[in-house]
Design a protein around this motif. Structure first.
Motif, PDB file in Angstrom:
ATOM      1  N   PRO A 281       0.891  -1.230  -0.105  1.00  0.00           N
ATOM      2  CA  PRO A 281       0.060  -0.108  -0.048  1.00  0.00           C
ATOM      3  C   PRO A 281       0.563   1.296   0.126  1.00  0.00           C
ATOM      4  CG  PRO A 281      -0.919  -1.675   1.604  1.00  0.00           C
ATOM      5  CD  PRO A 281       0.491  -2.281   1.141  1.00  0.00           C
ATOM      6  N   ALA A 282       2.050   1.179   0.799  1.00  0.00           N
ATOM      7  CA  ALA A 282       2.882   2.448   0.793  1.00  0.00           C
ATOM      8  C   ALA A 282       3.316   2.900  -0.713  1.00  0.00           C
ATOM      9  CB  ALA A 282       4.017   2.350   1.286  1.00  0.00           C
ATOM     10  N   LEU A 283       3.486   1.943  -1.596  1.00  0.00           N
ATOM     11  CA  LEU A 283       3.937   2.112  -2.807  1.00  0.00           C
ATOM     12  C   LEU A 283       2.545   2.935  -3.637  1.00  0.00           C
ATOM     13  CD1 LEU A 283       5.815  -0.681  -4.176  1.00  0.00           C
ATOM     14  CD2 LEU A 283       6.627   1.150  -2.793  1.00  0.00           C
ATOM     15  N   VAL A 284       1.698   2.464  -3.555  1.00  0.00           N
ATOM     16  CA  VAL A 284       0.305   3.179  -4.002  1.00  0.00           C
ATOM     17  C   VAL A 284       0.051   4.586  -3.542  1.00  0.00           C
ATOM     18  CG1 VAL A 284      -2.043   3.201  -4.421  1.00  0.00           C
ATOM     19  CG2 VAL A 284      -0.944   0.981  -4.407  1.00  0.00           C
ATOM     20  N   ALA A 285       0.488   4.814  -2.146  1.00  0.00           N
ATOM     21  CA  ALA A 285       0.357   6.202  -1.663  1.00  0.00           C
ATOM     22  C   ALA A 285       1.463   6.930  -2.096  1.00  0.00           C
ATOM     23  CB  ALA A 285       0.281   6.022  -0.184  1.00  0.00           C
ATOM     24  N   GLN A 286       2.480   6.625  -2.909  1.00  0.00           N
ATOM     25  CA  GLN A 286       3.632   7.360  -3.385  1.00  0.00           C
ATOM     26  C   GLN A 286       3.814   7.535  -4.601  1.00  0.00           C
ATOM     27  OE1 GLN A 286       7.612   5.862  -1.515  1.00  0.00           O
ATOM     28  NE2 GLN A 286       6.326   5.377   0.303  1.00  0.00           N
ATOM     29  N   LEU A 287       2.575   7.104  -5.448  1.00  0.00           N
ATOM     30  CA  LEU A 287       2.588   7.570  -6.550  1.00  0.00           C
ATOM     31  C   LEU A 287       1.791   8.897  -6.974  1.00  0.00           C
ATOM     32  CD1 LEU A 287       1.097   4.377  -8.259  1.00  0.00           C
ATOM     33  CD2 LEU A 287       3.232   5.351  -8.917  1.00  0.00           C
ATOM     34  N   ALA A 288       2.377   9.766  -7.993  1.00  0.00           N
ATOM     35  CA  ALA A 288       1.876  10.978  -8.080  1.00  0.00           C
ATOM     36  C   ALA A 288       0.537  10.892  -8.936  1.00  0.00           C
ATOM     37  CB  ALA A 288       2.849  11.712  -9.116  1.00  0.00           C
ATOM     38  N   GLU A 289      -0.500  11.763  -9.297  1.00  0.00           N
ATOM     39  CA  GLU A 289      -1.441  11.761 -10.067  1.00  0.00           C
ATOM     40  C   GLU A 289      -1.245  11.371 -11.361  1.00  0.00           C
ATOM     41  OE1 GLU A 289      -5.626  11.980  -9.719  1.00  0.00           O
ATOM     42  OE2 GLU A 289      -4.152  12.565  -8.176  1.00  0.00           O
ATOM     43  N   GLY A 290      -1.922  10.166 -11.909  1.00  0.00           N
ATOM     44  CA  GLY A 290      -1.496   9.752 -13.235  1.00  0.00           C
ATOM     45  C   GLY A 290      -0.349   8.879 -13.463  1.00  0.00           C
ATOM     46  N   GLY A 291       0.341   8.499 -12.070  1.00  0.00           N
ATOM     47  CA  GLY A 291       1.451   7.660 -12.277  1.00  0.00           C
ATOM     48  C   GLY A 291       1.253   6.172 -11.981  1.00  0.00           C
ATOM     49  N   PHE A 292       1.977   5.321 -12.258  1.00  0.00           N
ATOM     50  CA  PHE A 292       1.768   3.860 -11.997  1.00  0.00           C
ATOM     51  C   PHE A 292       3.058   3.124 -11.830  1.00  0.00           C
ATOM     52  CE2 PHE A 292       2.688   4.130 -16.912  1.00  0.00           C
ATOM     53  CZ  PHE A 292       3.761   3.181 -16.913  1.00  0.00           C
ATOM     54  N   ILE A 293       2.631   1.937 -10.925  1.00  0.00           N
ATOM     55  CA  ILE A 293       3.514   1.013 -10.743  1.00  0.00           C
ATOM     56  C   ILE A 293       3.632  -0.169 -11.927  1.00  0.00           C
ATOM     57  CG2 ILE A 293       4.219  -0.825  -8.960  1.00  0.00           C
ATOM     58  CD1 ILE A 293       2.051   0.786  -7.150  1.00  0.00           C
ATOM     59  N   LEU A 294       4.889  -0.461 -12.099  1.00  0.00           N
ATOM     60  CA  LEU A 294       5.409  -1.426 -12.926  1.00  0.00           C
ATOM     61  C   LEU A 294       5.981  -2.646 -12.355  1.00  0.00           C
ATOM     62  CD1 LEU A 294       5.334  -2.598 -16.073  1.00  0.00           C
ATOM     63  CD2 LEU A 294       7.553  -1.684 -16.135  1.00  0.00           C
ATOM     64  N   ALA A 295       5.341  -3.710 -12.037  1.00  0.00           N
ATOM     65  CA  ALA A 295       5.891  -4.769 -11.093  1.00  0.00           C
ATOM     66  C   ALA A 295       5.651  -6.176 -11.546  1.00  0.00           C
ATOM     67  CB  ALA A 295       5.079  -4.507  -9.763  1.00  0.00           C
ATOM     68  N   PRO A 296       6.578  -7.073 -11.324  1.00  0.00           N
ATOM     69  CA  PRO A 296       6.294  -8.668 -11.447  1.00  0.00           C
ATOM     70  C   PRO A 296       5.527  -9.074 -10.207  1.00  0.00           C
ATOM     71  CG  PRO A 296       8.711  -8.068 -11.388  1.00  0.00           C
ATOM     72  CD  PRO A 296       7.878  -6.712 -10.557  1.00  0.00           C
TER      73      PRO A 296
END
Length: 368
Positions: free
Chosen positions: A189-204
């Protein structure tokens, strides 16, 4: 080859590897091509371990030529071992190129990388975006200290942090992109919270890459990319990396298995396995044609199943691991054997789920 020859020879070797990646279609973006041609992988991988655990090194005259060839081939290389188990590596360059291009970065974006490893990927990011735009984190000082030194040798200085990657690095947030280079069983969840507006996570996530966009303060959603992606698991503490010991095998008469041995080698099904039962350890029986005829599989809680060559299966432990795989395979078979790109993921306050075709389709809860 002498140590003095290495840097000069590496220029031509990098150009050759980059051309291979371009010819196979793995590297199509001109900006990333320049990065692969420029950033010296050999600086970040001064040694690696072969399958037997032998150290292949640039400072050993007996293995130097083998080392040089390997670091300029499209292959992953184990670079760190803990208690005899591989715990860090330099990923296969074609996979790195695919992930970097899937980030869809533009100038000025800020990127957080989870899994510094050797520092090579951070150097590629820094070459493309600039040192100040890149933060990279790993769990162990034994990994981050050499990565920081090698980045300096290569002329780069992104922020290298020692810590638990599942917490990200809020001091530099928000990030336009978060790139995870180790396998996750769920999205922190911490990674979601640290995303900018319009940003995304790329993860395996499991055995495939997911591109996950923030949809709210604590919510996100995304889809998986078509190809599989096999990474080492995210390490969260010093105890990680201990080799898994197989529990005692079950005895007695088995039951007929609804999951055929051939399905175990199906990579598309194995993606679903990585979601339904993450963290399994496998042993296989194969015939002269390398076809799987039997297997043993066990989970960290001691649950174990043995598929015997006669097609029967026995299970022991607190959970029916094989039964869970059989249920997943029925859905997989009835859905015409879907690849990873037919799956998506939803993250919200109720939990995290991977679903097939749509959020209303078959779904599986992720353990957070």
């Amino acid at each position: 080859m002498t140590p003095e020859d290495i840097h000069g020879d590496a220029v031509a070797a990098r150009a050759k590897l980059t051309q291979v990646l371009a010819d196979t279609g793995d590297l199509t973006d001109p900006a990333w091509r320049v990065a692969f041609e420029t950033v010296p992988r050999h600086v970040f991988v001064p040694f690696f371990y072969d399958h037997a655990g032998n150290r292949i090194s640039s400072d050993d005259p007996d293995t130097r030529a083998q080392w040089f060839t390997a670091v300029h081939e499209d292959r992953s290389l184990v670079t760190h071992r803990t208690n005899g188990a591989a715990t860090s590596s330099s990923s296969q360059p074609s996979l790195m190129a695919g992930m970097l291009q899937a980030l869809e970065v533009t100038d000025g974006m800020r990127v957080l990388e989870i899994g510094a490893g050797t520092g090579y990927n951070a150097a590629l990011l820094a070459h493309r975006l600039g040192d100040d735009q890149v933060v990279t984190i790993d769990i162990s000082h034994d990994i981050t200290a050499p990565a920081r030194d090698r980045l300096a040798v290569a002329g780069h200085g992104p922020l290298v942090v020692t810590g638990d990657g599942s917490f990200g690095w809020p001091d530099r947030a928000p990030y336009d992109r978060i790139m995870v280079t180790c396998r996750l069983d769920s999205i922190p969840p911490a990674l979601v919270a640290q995303l900018a507006e319009g940003g995304f996570i790329l993860a395996p996530l499991g055995n495939a890459l997911a591109r996950i966009h923030r949809t709210g303060r604590r919510s996100a959603a995304g889809r998986f990319l078509p190809s599989g992606a096999f990474f080492m698991r995210l390490r969260r503490g010093a105890g990680d990396g201990v080799p898994s010991r197989r529990p005692e095998l079950p005895t007695g008469e088995g039951r007929a298995s609804a999951l055929p041995a051939a399905a175990i080698g199906d990579n598309a099904f194995r993606f679903l396995v990585s979601i339904v039962e993450p963290g399994l350890t496998w042993q296989y029986d194969v015939d002269d044609d390398r076809r799987i005829t039997g297997a043993r599989v066990w989970a960290e809680d001691g649950s174990l199943a043995e598929l015997r060559p006669d097609g029967t299966v026995t299970e022991i432990g607190p959970r029916p691991v094989w039964g869970n795989l059989e249920a997943a395979h029925r859905i997989y078979r009835d859905a015409d054997q879907p690849g990873p790109d037919r799956y998506g993921v939803t993250v919200d306050e109720r939990g995290q789920r991977v679903w097939l075709d749509s959020p209303d389709g078959p779904s599986w809860a992720l353990t957070t």
